[in-house]
Scaffold this active site. Structure first.
Site, PDB file in Angstrom:
ATOM      1  N   ASN A 143      -3.845  -6.307   1.261  1.00  0.00           N
ATOM      2  CA  ASN A 143      -2.276  -5.347   1.144  1.00  0.00           C
ATOM      3  C   ASN A 143      -1.958  -4.552   2.425  1.00  0.00           C
ATOM      4  OD1 ASN A 143      -0.967  -3.007   0.223  1.00  0.00           O
ATOM      5  ND2 ASN A 143      -3.212  -2.050  -0.418  1.00  0.00           N
ATOM      6  N   LYS A 191      -0.345  -2.626   2.909  1.00  0.00           N
ATOM      7  CA  LYS A 191      -0.123  -1.330   3.163  1.00  0.00           C
ATOM      8  C   LYS A 191       1.546  -0.801   3.955  1.00  0.00           C
ATOM      9  CE  LYS A 191      -3.805   0.293   2.008  1.00  0.00           C
ATOM     10  NZ  LYS A 191      -5.526   0.981   1.469  1.00  0.00           N
ATOM     11  N   HIS A 241      -1.344   0.857  -7.152  1.00  0.00           N
ATOM     12  CA  HIS A 241      -2.434   0.364  -6.920  1.00  0.00           C
ATOM     13  C   HIS A 241      -2.189   2.291  -6.170  1.00  0.00           C
ATOM     14  CE1 HIS A 241      -4.008   1.731  -2.476  1.00  0.00           C
ATOM     15  NE2 HIS A 241      -4.449   1.045  -3.034  1.00  0.00           N
ATOM     16  N   GLU A 253      -3.016   4.500  -4.238  1.00  0.00           N
ATOM     17  CA  GLU A 253      -1.811   5.451  -3.480  1.00  0.00           C
ATOM     18  C   GLU A 253      -0.772   5.949  -4.351  1.00  0.00           C
ATOM     19  OE1 GLU A 253      -2.350   2.843   0.273  1.00  0.00           O
ATOM     20  OE2 GLU A 253      -4.384   3.903  -0.023  1.00  0.00           O
ATOM     21  N   GLU A 280     -10.501  -1.250  -7.900  1.00  0.00           N
ATOM     22  CA  GLU A 280     -11.168  -0.280  -6.687  1.00  0.00           C
ATOM     23  C   GLU A 280     -10.860   0.851  -6.908  1.00  0.00           C
ATOM     24  OE1 GLU A 280      -7.363  -2.705  -3.648  1.00  0.00           O
ATOM     25  OE2 GLU A 280      -6.704  -0.930  -4.395  1.00  0.00           O
ATOM     26  N   GLY A 306     -10.169   2.476   2.155  1.00  0.00           N
ATOM     27  CA  GLY A 306     -10.206   2.771   3.776  1.00  0.00           C
ATOM     28  C   GLY A 306     -11.346   4.196   3.895  1.00  0.00           C
ATOM     29  N   SER A 365     -12.321  -0.797   0.910  1.00  0.00           N
ATOM     30  CA  SER A 365     -13.477  -1.763   2.131  1.00  0.00           C
ATOM     31  C   SER A 365     -14.486  -2.332   2.205  1.00  0.00           C
ATOM     32  CB  SER A 365     -14.905  -0.295   2.374  1.00  0.00           C
ATOM     33  OG  SER A 365     -13.857   0.665   2.421  1.00  0.00           O
TER      34      SER A 365
HETATM   35  P1  PGA Z   1      -9.040  -1.212   1.805  1.00  0.00           P
HETATM   36  O1  PGA Z   1      -7.806  -0.271   1.191  1.00  0.00           O
HETATM   37  O2  PGA Z   1      -9.457  -1.959   1.770  1.00  0.00           O
HETATM   38  O3  PGA Z   1      -8.558  -0.547   3.466  1.00  0.00           O
HETATM   39  O4  PGA Z   1     -10.498   0.058   1.499  1.00  0.00           O
HETATM   40  C1  PGA Z   1      -8.355  -1.740  -0.002  1.00  0.00           C
HETATM   41  C2  PGA Z   1      -6.525  -0.939  -0.806  1.00  0.00           C
HETATM   42  O5  PGA Z   1      -6.923  -0.066  -0.851  1.00  0.00           O
HETATM   43  O6  PGA Z   1      -6.255  -2.051  -1.370  1.00  0.00           O
END
Ligand code: PGA
Length: 254
Positions: A13, A15, A98, A100, A170, A176, A216
């Site tokens: 992803n 982003k 997601h 976010e 998630e 993140g 992560s």
């Molecule tokens: P990350 O993000 O691996 O940077 O924690 C995962 C995601 O948001 O899909």
């Protein structure tokens, strides 16, 4: 059906990262990574870079995905992109719901459901994201949150539609932050997701469902997470932006 028979999908992803030039450069490197037979590799890139990414990935083992998709085919929805538009570029997957999007853009279980349905109608596999935040984990409501999000996302789906979906667990507190859920924590929730799908769609549908973990995930922890019984893949943010990190994750999916 056991874990070995399920599709392993490792999805990056990206982003809101990388312009068209950078997208081309990174995908050029990614095309050369070795991908085990039973693993599907996907990069969900910003919508504006889908044409460039699709061209770069053509003829390779890499699939291109989107990060979001509107439920209508067309119309007065400024800033949105439809599944029909994605299909034109051969997009095979789209992230929906997601955290976010839920947190910053008002995504709800209802809109996640509609977006996923639109993907399925266009032959695109929705990667439906669910996950609790830190407060919910700490006050012991993780399973309630997951139950509501999963049921809401697949509401009204047929077994056939369900078979076309991926669910990504998630935990918001792990995204993140460098804080990964332990393999046991991740496994527990992924097993619960499978149980919920079994209750709604039956055992066979549940056993065939690819469930990803995200939050992560990196070259160091991927192997252990991916070895868990109910974790069939990963949705990877930060560690999907560099070929050498991502290659290690893909290799550990074997
Ligand atoms: P990350 O993000 O691996 O940077 O924690 C995962 C995601 O948001 O899909």
């Amino acid at each position: 059906m056991n874990k070995e028979k399920r599709r392993v999908v490792i999805a990056g992803n990206w982003k809101m990262n990388k312009n068209a030039r950078e997208t081309r450069t990174v995908l050029e490197q990614m095309k050369n990574i070795s991908v085990p037979e039973k693993v599907d590799v996907v990069f969900c890139v910003p919508a504006i870079n889908i044409p460039v990414a699709a061209k770069e990935a053509a003829g390779s083992k890499i699939s291109i995905g989107a990060q979001n998709c509107h439920w209508e085919k067309s119309g007065a929805f400024t800033g949105e992109i439809s599944a029909d538009m994605l299909k034109y570029y051969g997009v095979g997957y789209s992230i929906v719901g997601h955290s976010e999007r839920r947190q910053y853009f008002g995504e709800s279980d209802e809109t996640v459901n509609k977006r996923a349905a639109a993907c399925l109608e266009n032959g695109i596999c929705p990667i439906i994201c669910v996950g609790e935040n830190l407060r919910q984990r700490e006050n012991g409501t993780t399973k309630d949150v997951i139950r509501q999000q999963v049921r809401g996302a697949v509401k009204g789906f047929t077994q056939r539609q369900m078979a076309g979906c991926i669910i990504a667990y998630e935990p918001v507190w792990a995204i993140g932050t460098g804080k990964t859920a332990t393999a046991r924590q991740a496994q527990e929730v992924c097993a619960y997701i499978r149980q919920l799908i079994s209750e709604i769609f039956g055992r066979q549908a549940a056993e065939g469902l690819t469930i990803q973990y995200g939050g992560s995930m990196n070259a160091e922890n991927a192997k252990q997470l991916l070895s868990m019984e109910d974790i069939d893949g990963g949705l990877i943010g930060g560690a999907s932006l560099k070929a050498e990190d991502f290659e290690k994750i893909v290799a550990s999916a074997q």
